[in-house]
Design a protein around this motif. Sequence first.
Motif, short mmCIF file in Angstrom:
data_model
loop_
_atom_site.label_atom_id
_atom_site.label_comp_id
_atom_site.label_asym_id
_atom_site.label_seq_id
_atom_site.Cartn_x
_atom_site.Cartn_y
_atom_site.Cartn_z
N GLU A 139 4.06 6.47 -1.19
CA GLU A 139 3.98 7.74 -1.91
C GLU A 139 2.54 8.05 -2.30
N LEU A 140 1.82 7.04 -2.76
CA LEU A 140 0.43 7.26 -3.18
C LEU A 140 -0.45 7.65 -2.00
N CYS A 141 -0.29 6.93 -0.89
CA CYS A 141 -1.12 7.19 0.29
C CYS A 141 -0.80 8.56 0.89
N GLU A 142 0.49 8.88 0.93
CA GLU A 142 0.89 10.18 1.47
C GLU A 142 0.27 11.32 0.68
N LYS A 143 0.11 11.08 -0.63
CA LYS A 143 -0.45 12.13 -1.47
C LYS A 143 -1.97 12.08 -1.52
N GLY A 144 -2.55 11.27 -0.65
CA GLY A 144 -4.00 11.32 -0.47
C GLY A 144 -4.80 10.37 -1.33
N LEU A 145 -4.13 9.50 -2.06
CA LEU A 145 -4.90 8.56 -2.89
C LEU A 145 -5.31 7.33 -2.08
N LYS A 146 -6.58 6.99 -2.22
CA LYS A 146 -7.05 5.74 -1.62
C LYS A 146 -6.42 4.59 -2.41
N THR A 147 -5.63 3.81 -1.71
CA THR A 147 -4.77 2.85 -2.41
C THR A 147 -5.00 1.43 -1.92
N LEU A 148 -5.21 0.54 -2.86
CA LEU A 148 -5.33 -0.88 -2.55
C LEU A 148 -3.99 -1.55 -2.85
N VAL A 149 -3.42 -2.17 -1.83
CA VAL A 149 -2.16 -2.88 -2.02
C VAL A 149 -2.46 -4.38 -2.00
N LEU A 150 -2.16 -5.04 -3.10
CA LEU A 150 -2.46 -6.47 -3.23
C LEU A 150 -1.19 -7.28 -3.05
N GLU A 151 -1.26 -8.25 -2.18
CA GLU A 151 -0.11 -9.12 -1.92
C GLU A 151 -0.57 -10.56 -2.01
N ARG A 152 0.16 -11.36 -2.78
CA ARG A 152 -0.30 -12.74 -2.98
C ARG A 152 -0.08 -13.61 -1.75
N GLY A 153 0.87 -13.26 -0.91
CA GLY A 153 1.16 -14.07 0.25
C GLY A 153 0.44 -13.61 1.51
N ARG A 154 0.87 -14.15 2.63
CA ARG A 154 0.24 -13.82 3.90
C ARG A 154 0.77 -12.50 4.44
N ASP A 155 0.09 -12.00 5.46
CA ASP A 155 0.54 -10.76 6.07
C ASP A 155 1.72 -11.05 7.01
N ILE A 156 2.65 -10.13 7.04
CA ILE A 156 3.76 -10.20 7.99
C ILE A 156 3.83 -8.84 8.66
N LYS A 157 3.41 -8.82 9.92
CA LYS A 157 3.47 -7.56 10.67
C LYS A 157 4.87 -7.41 11.27
N HIS A 158 5.35 -6.18 11.17
CA HIS A 158 6.68 -5.86 11.70
C HIS A 158 6.80 -6.37 13.15
N THR B 123 -6.14 -16.51 -2.72
CA THR B 123 -5.32 -17.72 -2.75
C THR B 123 -5.89 -18.82 -1.86
N ASN B 124 -6.74 -18.47 -0.91
CA ASN B 124 -7.35 -19.48 -0.05
C ASN B 124 -8.63 -20.05 -0.64
N THR B 125 -9.54 -19.16 -1.03
CA THR B 125 -10.84 -19.62 -1.51
C THR B 125 -10.86 -19.85 -3.02
N LYS B 126 -9.83 -19.31 -3.71
CA LYS B 126 -9.74 -19.36 -5.16
C LYS B 126 -10.88 -18.59 -5.85
N GLU B 127 -11.56 -17.78 -5.09
CA GLU B 127 -12.62 -16.95 -5.64
C GLU B 127 -12.00 -15.78 -6.41
N GLU B 128 -12.65 -15.42 -7.51
CA GLU B 128 -12.12 -14.30 -8.30
C GLU B 128 -12.91 -13.03 -8.00
N THR B 129 -12.20 -11.95 -7.80
CA THR B 129 -12.83 -10.66 -7.55
C THR B 129 -12.14 -9.61 -8.40
#
Lengths: 171, 571
Positions: free
Chosen positions: B31-50, B292-298
């Motif tokens: 919904e956010l992206c469709e409405k034009g907002l630059k959106t950061l989606v944060l996921e703690r786990g790994r990527d799973i491509k369809h 989660t890999n490097t434990k670096e904080e950003t």
Amino acid sequence: MQRRRALKHLLFIAGGMVMFPSCWRDQRKSSIALSNLHINSEEENLLAEIVGSIIPESDSVGGKGLNLHLFVLKMVDDCHSEEDQHVFMRGLRAWNREMKNFSGSTFVLADPPQRHSYLVTIDQDKAHPLSGFFAITKRRVIQGYVNSEYVMKNEVIYELVPGRYNGYADA
Amino acid sequence: MANINLDSIKERTFDAIVIGSGISGGWAAKELCEKGLKTLVLERGRDIKHVKDYPTTNMYPYEFEHRGEMTYADKQENPIANRCYAYREDSAHFFVKDNEHPYIQENDFDWIRGYQVGGKSLLWARQVQRWSDFDFEGPGRDGFAVDWPIRYSDLAPWYDHVERFIGVAGNRDGVNELPDGQFLPAYPLNAVEDYFKRVLASRYTNRHVISARCAHLSQPQPVHIEQGRVQCQNRVLCQRGCPFGGYFSSNASTLPWAAKTGNMTLRPFSVVASIIFDEQKGQAIGVRVIDTNTKEETEFYSRIIFVNAAALNTNLILLNSVSNRFPNGLGNDNGLLGKYIAFHSYTAVMSAEYGGELEYRTDGRNPAGGGYIPRFRNIYKQETDFLRGWAATFSATRNPASNTSGVGASLKEQLLNPTLGNWRVHSHMMGETIPKESNRIWLDGDRTDDWGVPLLHIDVAYDDNDWKIQADYFEQMTEMFDTAGFKNIKTRKDDRRPGNDIHEMGGVRMGLDPKTSLLNKWNQLHACQNVFVTDGACMTSTATQNPSLTYMALTARAVDHALDQMKRGDL
């Protein structure tokens, strides 16, 4: 001879699953890698005969031809408790002794009708000393058989993609 | 901070941040992206491509080393995960392992988690029912929790919106307790499910058996084809991920849709430790992320933040977001954050046989699973000695089965020639639980996980109302089964623990009054309005419906409101 032929292929297919042989020259060990069970080749051959008698060859391949004894070993090794594994090993090792009491012959040397009546006896007598071993083995043989590539592709067909549902199909 | 230049900050600044990519996070992203907002989606786990990352999806049973079974060692190592019905050899890679993400159980609680892009939307049971006003008005009428700040009419257009996009198979049943929606053709009931429906209709005025409504494409529409999804192929191997996109998941639907806008940045391996509150601005300005890999904080920054980390983790993040203004967790002025956790009671199962309708059998597989019995207890008024009530599944099957008795040639013959027996019928209860202050979660003062985030204490238990509901289910279902002439009726108390229903809710509940709730009627924290919570954590009460559809509708509605407020300059 059967065993030697199988070894030439280096890989076993247990109910459709490829298994890698371990130390296949060593008669003291099983032909597949096991973590918990210690099975020698004689015990393995005996299990193959038992499995082959539970689901015999007929006009279609049976438990032995599908190497389901290896599947049984794999499952008992990986999916059963230590207690179950003890029951299984004790039963396998007592098998021939009980068989001799029963018919005067070892299982491997017995003829098919003798083997069958021995299995029927154990299957029906829940108090039989080999009942625990037999229940585990039979359950895993049936599981391996009905879920084998052979059965699922040739006999009772498994559909990965049915593409339909009918709640009023003709019975 | 001196070495961080302005460009770096700019690169880490977005219009919106979404924490979590599961069923509600995916919707926020879309919904956010469709409405034009630059959106950061944060996921703690790994990527799973369809499709690409569904390693087991096309495997035959014999291709699994243990034919689907989990090993004994795995069961010993992961008792919590193993108690989940869907945790099997074909899907185990989508579940959190017990010892990788520990938590502290004050009472037995199974916390089932899926830490990957798509979260548990890959694994869900896909049942989708709307709430009605009988549910939204429940707490107010019956005097528990607090009144919901919204009613059905607030959510109805958003249910429409979500259903059209995800695809829901169902009938327009005309049952007040379970409002109709925007449906694709239903998966019809089978012969015995229909029979039971007729029996209940003739015997009772208010007990219905309907086709279970599920998020499957029974007949894809252009909007589904546009998502790259096609018709459900009745595999019912959904927990592996579906190569057809036959059921709705973030991976198959909302996330690729959001990505297509060019507005989404998806960042896996990013666990959010806390939300940053700016004391001067009086609002949240971003999040602290630990790789989660490097434990670096950003740190990442944005104007608005959607917290969709899944109910308990959303609580955890807010509790861990402490500042001078909010020493007890973000938005937690009243001390209620983490309290009033509730769930669904799934503690009762029934089965029976039926010897009628034997001219029919079932063929193929039904992705809906069969029938659904909406709650009929205490709908219009309080009429029992317990609050609220239960809904139930009802399904019948008649597939050829093999007789496994005997040994030798006869056994082989039986295994190769399965036969039809009686119909088998099944049901399980889905009970509403009453949120209460004593069911709560909190952070441990010392112990942390591998990423320095405090461990969660979970203290959630059944109560007397749950057992009364269970007894009523057994009594009423037995009577109904009996009336239908079912035989060999069996009741089974399912000793599953709270949490095993995977419908944990609450802790950050919605309400009208900031003194007694955390979120307002738009899912904004009363005390920090640019933070939205639209996952299970926001739930004021639980009803009996499977909750995901409501999370998705609340999310879309909240994004719409956020956009309005941003346009007006209020956010």
